[in-house]
Design a protein around this motif. Structure first.
Motif, mmCIF file in Angstrom:
data_model
loop_
_atom_site.group_PDB
_atom_site.id
_atom_site.type_symbol
_atom_site.label_atom_id
_atom_site.label_comp_id
_atom_site.label_asym_id
_atom_site.label_seq_id
_atom_site.Cartn_x
_atom_site.Cartn_y
_atom_site.Cartn_z
ATOM 1 N N SER A 60 -27.284 -41.420 -21.110
ATOM 2 C CA SER A 60 -26.472 -41.200 -22.315
ATOM 3 C C SER A 60 -25.017 -41.582 -22.072
ATOM 4 C CB SER A 60 -26.564 -39.748 -22.773
ATOM 5 O OG SER A 60 -25.958 -38.883 -21.835
ATOM 6 N N ASN A 107 -23.180 -44.228 -24.408
ATOM 7 C CA ASN A 107 -22.009 -43.786 -25.183
ATOM 8 C C ASN A 107 -20.780 -44.625 -24.855
ATOM 9 O OD1 ASN A 107 -22.772 -41.635 -26.976
ATOM 10 N ND2 ASN A 107 -23.199 -40.389 -25.169
ATOM 11 N N ARG A 162 -28.496 -41.254 -26.440
ATOM 12 C CA ARG A 162 -27.064 -40.942 -26.351
ATOM 13 C C ARG A 162 -26.801 -39.458 -26.548
ATOM 14 N NH1 ARG A 162 -23.732 -42.317 -29.833
ATOM 15 N NH2 ARG A 162 -25.040 -43.222 -31.482
ATOM 16 N N ASN A 220 -30.171 -37.737 -23.697
ATOM 17 C CA ASN A 220 -30.754 -38.366 -22.522
ATOM 18 C C ASN A 220 -32.275 -38.457 -22.670
ATOM 19 O OD1 ASN A 220 -28.757 -39.117 -20.344
ATOM 20 N ND2 ASN A 220 -28.040 -37.054 -20.822
#
Length: 580
Positions: free
Chosen positions: A308, A312, A440, A443
């Motif tokens: 993530s 991101n 994101r 996970n």
């Protein structure tokens, strides 16, 4: 019909007369004990976008590894991937020294000054590096960095001959300083590019990338301000373009996606600011670059990945770029795109590196980069994998590499799989797949991510499948039912090949462990490891026509495994069949 159990037939195609009624229904045979069912649909008649070859970029810190024995061997392998042009990025191309190297440090003799302060250029080592690339079919993604000792505004503690296996003192490098004279910095850029044009030719150098510095938002790499970085950029680009007006230039290679705001400030400078050299509005910018990293941890006795964070980083950087209408269609390169941030540092949280966890993470994360680029309508041109090899280190030492002592790791075979994919990405749906948004946010901590990336190019269909989970613990196999729609040919005319990365295939690390983890493999053992490190094809699957351009493939994929199915047919026979 009698369908053999999955344990005896790794992959079996079978006909289903009412395909539309059975999609996303349990497979026709009972799942192997302990496995779980996954239904994946691939529709060859639904293109979703071009497959940009974003995987074809690699990088590393230690420039001098380039022309060493194992460095040259790995570069040769990357040059043999086939398909689109492969590019190489490395640090320290302007760091002063005599070619000495250590972890996260290396050196060239590019710039010195005589007793009167006049510039003295020596491109011997730089030429050796670029020659090694070009001789193997690779091209430079050339980084202007770091600051030569004679140009550093604070050369105190400049490293010289750092012991092999160590790193230069953090924050005391001297090469992370602004130049004492920006005009001389610009002349350095001019002289380097001019030399490359004279040595390699305009047509060749026009194909390269030229980028300025690395992670100017981090003090270990840049002790100056954002404004000083923009000034550094302007002088460098002015020098590059003086030597080659058509050179491809870009930056800023910030960390963490947005670089704590530096990415936006840099783009604002390039679009609207006053150029530090010309006094005119803005600065040339042909591509935008930033870095994106994951965040693994060691919890409850095992590695837990953190995809993530990486996604991101990418999502946030794409959003910033989209704030500038001037850069709506500009090429974007993720200058370092990795599961975590320190290739040369070992630790329990990095235990994924030698195993298939690295390869399954790579397959799953690259697919989500395409999703993010689609969502933001970003022209994503590349994603640099910051993994290479480390000289003078033990076998499978625990660094983030794609080869060790000339032996390829499982992750390198993912890129060999990518190289077999081309054309248009086509629609994929999975009953057990996640998308970029879900990853994101959360996970991959609950159910595993079992999904696919598929492409169609003329008479070739390729499907990349992965079975990924953040936690490096054992889990059940995925019993996959892969439904193929919209095929322009009956399956009786298709040649199918399956490539696999798992504990038994394309995995030199597992073979090395079975040997007893020898510190110095014998010549025979080394040959076995070399062979085990290559991409392995499983037995050819049987093809049975399902009718109307549809087939269903059934296969079992272990946790952290990756498969590539390549289906090819004769276009002339297809055309004749369609006409008939």
């Amino acid at each position: 019909m009698n369908i053999p159990p999955r344990s005896t037939v790794p992959i079996q195609l079978f006909a289903l007369s009412l395909l539309g009624q059975v999609l996303f229904q349990p497979p026709a045979c009972a799942a192997e004990a302990g496995s779980f069912d996954v239904n994946i649909q691939v529709d060859a008649s639904r293109p979703v976008g071009k497959l940009a070859p974003i995987w074809r970029f690699f990088g590393y810190d230690e420039a001098n590894y380039t022309y060493m024995k194992d460095g040259k061997k790995l570069l040769s392998g990357l040059g043999q991937l086939g398909g689109p042009q492969v590019y190489i990025r490395c640090h320290h191309l302007l760091t002063s020294g005599d070619g000495a190297y250590a972890l996260k440090w290396s050196s060239t003799s590019a710039y010195k000054e005589d007793a009167n302060g006049n510039a003295v250029y020596d491109w011997t080592i730089n030429d050796r590096i670029f020659d090694a690339y070009l001789e193997r079919g690779l091209k430079p993604y050339a980084q202007l960095g770091f600051m030569p000792e004679a140009l550093s505004s604070n050369p105190e503690n400049y490293p010289h001959n750092v012991p092999v296996g160590e790193m230069p003192g953090k924050g005391k490098a001297g090469y992370n300083q602004p130049p004492k004279d920006y005009a001389k910095w610009g002349d350095l850029a001019y002289q380097w590019v001019k030399h490359c044009v004279e040595r390699y030719g305009v047509a060749e150098v026009n194909q390269w990338y030229w980028e300025v510095w690395n992670e100017p938002d981090l003090p270990q790499y840049w002790k100056g301000t954002t404004e000083e970085y923009c000034k550094l950029y302007d002088y460098a680009v002015y020098g590059i373009r003086r030597a080659l007006p058509t050179a491809r230039v870009g930056g800023p290679e910030v960390s963490g996606g947005t670089g704590k705001g530096l990415l936006k400030e840099f783009l604002n400078h390039c679009a609207y600011g006053t150029n530090y050299v010309t006094g005119e509005k803005g600065a040339p910018l042909d591509f935008v670059s930033f870095h994106a990293k994951g965040s693994p941890k060691f919890v409850d006795g095992h590695v837990r990945m953190g995809m993530s964070n990486q996604l991101n980083n990418i999502n946030n950087a794409f959003s910033v770029i989209n704030e500038f209408p001037e850069y709506k269609n500009i090429p974007v390169v993720i200058g370092e795109s990795d599961p975590e941030g320190m290739a040369a540092r070992k630790g329990p949280q990095n235990g994924y590196r030698n195993s298939t966890m690295f390869s399954s993470y790579t397959a799953a994360s690259f697919a989500r980069k395409y999703e993010l680029a689609d969502k933001h309508q970003t022209n994503l041109e590349g994603a640099i994998t910051w993994s290479f090899e480390f000289e003078d280190q033990p076998y499978f030492a625990g660094f983030r590499v794609i080869a060790t002592n000339g032996i390829d790791l499982p992750v390198l075979n993912v890129f060999r799989m990518f190289a077999k994919m081309s054309g248009q990405r086509i629609a994929v749906e999975s009953s057990s797949g996640l998308n970029e948004e879900k990853i994101r946010i959360s996970n991959v901590r609950g159910a595993p991510d079992v999904s696919a990336l598929a492409t169609l190019d003329g008479n070739k269909l390729a499907v990349l499948l992965w079975h990924y989970h953040d936690d490096d613990v054992s889990g059940p196999d995925a019993a996959i039912q892969l439904a193929l729609h919209g095929l322009p040919v009956s399956s009786s005319l298709i040649k199918t090949t399956q490539y696999r990365i798992d504990a038994e295939h394309s995995n030199a690390f597992e073979v090395w462990k079975k040997m007893g983890s020898p510190e110095n493999p014998t010549l025979e053992q080394y040959g076995q490891l070399e062979k085990a490190g290559q991409l392995a094809a499983m037995e050819n699957p049987k093809i049975v026509d399902a009718g109307r351009g549809q087939s269903v493939v059934q296969l079992t994929l272990p946790r952290q495994g990756v498969s590539l199915l390549v289906l090819e047919w004769n276009p002339e026979r297809t055309s004749a069949q369609t006409h008939h």
